[in-house]
Design an enzyme around this catalytic site. Sequence first.
Site, PDB file in Angstrom:
ATOM      1  N   HIS A   1       0.844  -1.206   0.000  1.00  0.00           N
ATOM      2  CA  HIS A   1       0.000   0.000   0.000  1.00  0.00           C
ATOM      3  C   HIS A   1       0.880   1.258   0.000  1.00  0.00           C
ATOM      4  O   HIS A   1       0.535   2.258  -0.605  1.00  0.00           O
ATOM      5  CB  HIS A   1      -0.917   0.002   1.232  1.00  0.00           C
ATOM      6  CG  HIS A   1      -1.935  -1.104   1.207  1.00  0.00           C
ATOM      7  ND1 HIS A   1      -3.292  -0.867   1.184  1.00  0.00           N
ATOM      8  CD2 HIS A   1      -1.809  -2.447   1.160  1.00  0.00           C
ATOM      9  CE1 HIS A   1      -3.945  -2.019   1.145  1.00  0.00           C
ATOM     10  NE2 HIS A   1      -3.058  -2.996   1.140  1.00  0.00           N
TER      11      HIS A   1
ATOM     12  N   ASP B   1      -6.399   5.210   2.601  1.00  0.00           N
ATOM     13  CA  ASP B   1      -6.525   3.790   2.292  1.00  0.00           C
ATOM     14  C   ASP B   1      -7.890   3.247   2.704  1.00  0.00           C
ATOM     15  O   ASP B   1      -8.492   3.693   3.678  1.00  0.00           O
ATOM     16  CB  ASP B   1      -5.441   3.037   3.061  1.00  0.00           C
ATOM     17  CG  ASP B   1      -5.109   1.726   2.411  1.00  0.00           C
ATOM     18  OD1 ASP B   1      -4.094   1.655   1.712  1.00  0.00           O
ATOM     19  OD2 ASP B   1      -5.895   0.769   2.589  1.00  0.00           O
TER      20      ASP B   1
ATOM     21  N   TRP C   1      -1.750  -6.821  -6.752  1.00  0.00           N
ATOM     22  CA  TRP C   1      -2.065  -5.909  -7.849  1.00  0.00           C
ATOM     23  C   TRP C   1      -0.855  -5.111  -8.327  1.00  0.00           C
ATOM     24  O   TRP C   1      -0.663  -4.869  -9.524  1.00  0.00           O
ATOM     25  CB  TRP C   1      -3.209  -4.970  -7.454  1.00  0.00           C
ATOM     26  CG  TRP C   1      -3.614  -4.088  -8.608  1.00  0.00           C
ATOM     27  CD1 TRP C   1      -3.455  -2.754  -8.697  1.00  0.00           C
ATOM     28  CD2 TRP C   1      -4.219  -4.519  -9.848  1.00  0.00           C
ATOM     29  NE1 TRP C   1      -3.927  -2.302  -9.918  1.00  0.00           N
ATOM     30  CE2 TRP C   1      -4.396  -3.368 -10.631  1.00  0.00           C
ATOM     31  CE3 TRP C   1      -4.610  -5.751 -10.354  1.00  0.00           C
ATOM     32  CZ2 TRP C   1      -4.966  -3.412 -11.898  1.00  0.00           C
ATOM     33  CZ3 TRP C   1      -5.168  -5.798 -11.625  1.00  0.00           C
ATOM     34  CH2 TRP C   1      -5.349  -4.639 -12.375  1.00  0.00           C
TER      35      TRP C   1
ATOM     36  N   GLU D   1      -7.244 -10.325  -2.723  1.00  0.00           N
ATOM     37  CA  GLU D   1      -8.050 -10.379  -3.958  1.00  0.00           C
ATOM     38  C   GLU D   1      -7.261 -11.013  -5.092  1.00  0.00           C
ATOM     39  O   GLU D   1      -7.576 -10.882  -6.267  1.00  0.00           O
ATOM     40  CB  GLU D   1      -8.567  -8.969  -4.302  1.00  0.00           C
ATOM     41  CG  GLU D   1      -7.700  -8.088  -5.179  1.00  0.00           C
ATOM     42  CD  GLU D   1      -6.343  -7.700  -4.616  1.00  0.00           C
ATOM     43  OE1 GLU D   1      -5.921  -8.177  -3.542  1.00  0.00           O
ATOM     44  OE2 GLU D   1      -5.668  -6.891  -5.284  1.00  0.00           O
ATOM     45  N   GLN D   2      -6.203 -11.758  -4.729  1.00  0.00           N
ATOM     46  CA  GLN D   2      -5.279 -12.260  -5.758  1.00  0.00           C
ATOM     47  C   GLN D   2      -5.907 -13.266  -6.715  1.00  0.00           C
ATOM     48  O   GLN D   2      -5.542 -13.327  -7.893  1.00  0.00           O
ATOM     49  CB  GLN D   2      -4.039 -12.861  -5.085  1.00  0.00           C
ATOM     50  CG  GLN D   2      -3.217 -11.805  -4.342  1.00  0.00           C
ATOM     51  CD  GLN D   2      -2.477 -12.357  -3.137  1.00  0.00           C
ATOM     52  OE1 GLN D   2      -2.309 -13.558  -3.000  1.00  0.00           O
ATOM     53  NE2 GLN D   2      -2.043 -11.473  -2.250  1.00  0.00           N
TER      54      GLN D   2
HETATM   55  N1  UDP Z   1       8.475  -5.672  -4.159  1.00  0.00           N
HETATM   56  C1  UDP Z   1       9.784  -5.383  -4.480  1.00  0.00           C
HETATM   57  N2  UDP Z   1      10.733  -6.305  -4.184  1.00  0.00           N
HETATM   58  C2  UDP Z   1      10.445  -7.498  -3.606  1.00  0.00           C
HETATM   59  C3  UDP Z   1       9.089  -7.779  -3.296  1.00  0.00           C
HETATM   60  C4  UDP Z   1       8.146  -6.842  -3.600  1.00  0.00           C
HETATM   61  O1  UDP Z   1      10.082  -4.305  -5.019  1.00  0.00           O
HETATM   62  O2  UDP Z   1      11.351  -8.276  -3.367  1.00  0.00           O
HETATM   63  C5  UDP Z   1       7.445  -4.662  -4.449  1.00  0.00           C
HETATM   64  C6  UDP Z   1       6.713  -4.965  -5.746  1.00  0.00           C
HETATM   65  O3  UDP Z   1       7.396  -4.380  -6.838  1.00  0.00           O
HETATM   66  C7  UDP Z   1       5.340  -4.360  -5.478  1.00  0.00           C
HETATM   67  C8  UDP Z   1       5.164  -4.488  -3.988  1.00  0.00           C
HETATM   68  O4  UDP Z   1       6.458  -4.713  -3.442  1.00  0.00           O
HETATM   69  O5  UDP Z   1       5.356  -2.989  -5.825  1.00  0.00           O
HETATM   70  C9  UDP Z   1       4.276  -5.645  -3.591  1.00  0.00           C
HETATM   71  O6  UDP Z   1       2.941  -5.326  -3.815  1.00  0.00           O
HETATM   72  P1  UDP Z   1       1.911  -6.382  -4.376  1.00  0.00           P
HETATM   73  O7  UDP Z   1       0.617  -5.673  -4.532  1.00  0.00           O
HETATM   74  O8  UDP Z   1       2.437  -7.034  -5.579  1.00  0.00           O
HETATM   75  O9  UDP Z   1       1.828  -7.513  -3.285  1.00  0.00           O
HETATM   76  P2  UDP Z   1       1.688  -7.516  -1.684  1.00  0.00           P
HETATM   77  O10 UDP Z   1       3.066  -7.388  -1.174  1.00  0.00           O
HETATM   78  O11 UDP Z   1       0.815  -6.366  -1.296  1.00  0.00           O
HETATM   79  O12 UDP Z   1       1.099  -8.852  -1.424  1.00  0.00           O
END
Ligand code: UDP
Length: 482
Positions: free
Chosen positions: A23, A133, A375, A396-397
């Site tokens: 977020h 948010d 997302w 929501e994946q």
């Molecule tokens: N991310 C990153 N490096 C990592 C893991 C994640 O830069 O090793 C970033 C990724 O590019 C994205 C965010 O972390 O911008 C993860 O958000 P996402 O919505 O994909 O998944 P969440 O972590 O919320 O499950």
Amino acid sequence: MGSDHHGHRKLHVMFFPFMAHGHMIPTLDMAKLFSSRRAKSTILTTPLNAKILQKPIDAFKNLNPGLEIDIQIFDFPCVQLGLPQGCENADFFTSNNDDGNEMELKFFFSTRFLKDQLEKLLETTRPDCLIADMFFPWATEVAGKFNVPRLVFHGTGYFSLSTGHCIRVHKPQNRVASSCEQFVIPELPGNILITEEQIIDGDGESEMGKFMTEVRESEVKSSGVVVNSFYELEPDYADFYKSSVQKRAWHIGPLSVYNRGFEEKAERGKKANVDEVECLNWLDSKKPDSVIYVSFGSVVNFKNEQLIEIAQGLEASGSSFIWVVRKNTGDNEAWLPEGFEERVEGKGMIIRGWAPQVLILEHQAIGGFVTHCGWNSLLEGVAAGVPMVTWPVGAEQFYNEKLVTQVLRTGVSVGAKRHMKVMGDFISREKVDKAVREVLVGEEAEERRRRAKKLAVMAKSAVEEGGSSFNDLNNFIEEFSS
Ligand code: UDP
């Protein structure tokens, strides 16, 4: 509200991200985007999260003198709130904690503590709008007291927002014989198939269920929704959402593409030290479209048995790979098959902790992305023109997966069946191997790649002058400046 040096009235936008990387990262992108359009951006967050944001903000300001973007720090006394010391980010309880679920709930509810501080700040500052948010439902009422329009940021796209709406309204899961039977989501364009096991149990009488009801009620009373997406990606769902769910929605993404230079991309969301240059040099030695990038975002945390299965699946596929493992392993590497790293030397790279994802995805050697369909990751994959292996876990994946596999047709599913929060459904090495091969080689893989590359071109045009996201951002700025 101030004015710039031409005497134009300057929009002041406050951003209030939920404290989790998925977020905070797009919110920071959004704040930078607004300030690059001459607005003043203020990000509200807690002390430890402010530390994470400060470095990329300083880098942005150095590159763009005169642009205004600041942080306002709110107190968050973890221990007093019944949380462990330092638990200011969802990362804390998803990293290595088995009772993560219990702490997750406590964390969600503890954020209510921020309400009074928000109230005081809005009373004294009176920004033009507050983009808060979805997980801060109380922000709508607080902002309303001072006539500050509150916008909601969900951090997801039109497809999943529309899917969630149709499932809540029609409850099609009540009409199937078993939880693994596929059904078509009623009212949603495209005859999308899903199973009961894959949907979010968002209603119900559980504490989380009640909280989600509060989230939706606050959204109805809000001034609208800001969406990290672009129209051309999901036109049917953007139209459906705006006609049937929330009329006031602005899409301004994909937000990740506003990070243009190497440093900005490398620093984006950085959580741990990584050698980006080494990583990119390694990729330089590989053929175009030949490497699979494997990452499950900032929350998913697999058990050792699953990680071993991934390792063996990758090895069996014979493909080159970069695999990001976020597990806090210390010296104990029981999650790696014996001798794995020696066997795959030169062929595979394991990144422990945090990878420069956007830089990796944009490299021409990357031919596929095994993703949990968060997302942000999904959109970053789209913007980079990379086909995907979809491996949804929670949130929501599974909805996002259906967008990729059934609408965009740029990915293949690894075959995850059940919504499991942070730990994930078990997937065998054979399935990993098969999906990786399928996305990298063959005629169908080439077709998927062609479609993915077309979307990447559309993503870039959407944010350029005259593009759909550029125009929607203009509309937003105009509306809230007046
Ligand atoms: N991310 C990153 N490096 C990592 C893991 C994640 O830069 O090793 C970033 C990724 O590019 C994205 C965010 O972390 O911008 C993860 O958000 P996402 O919505 O994909 O998944 P969440 O972590 O919320 O499950």
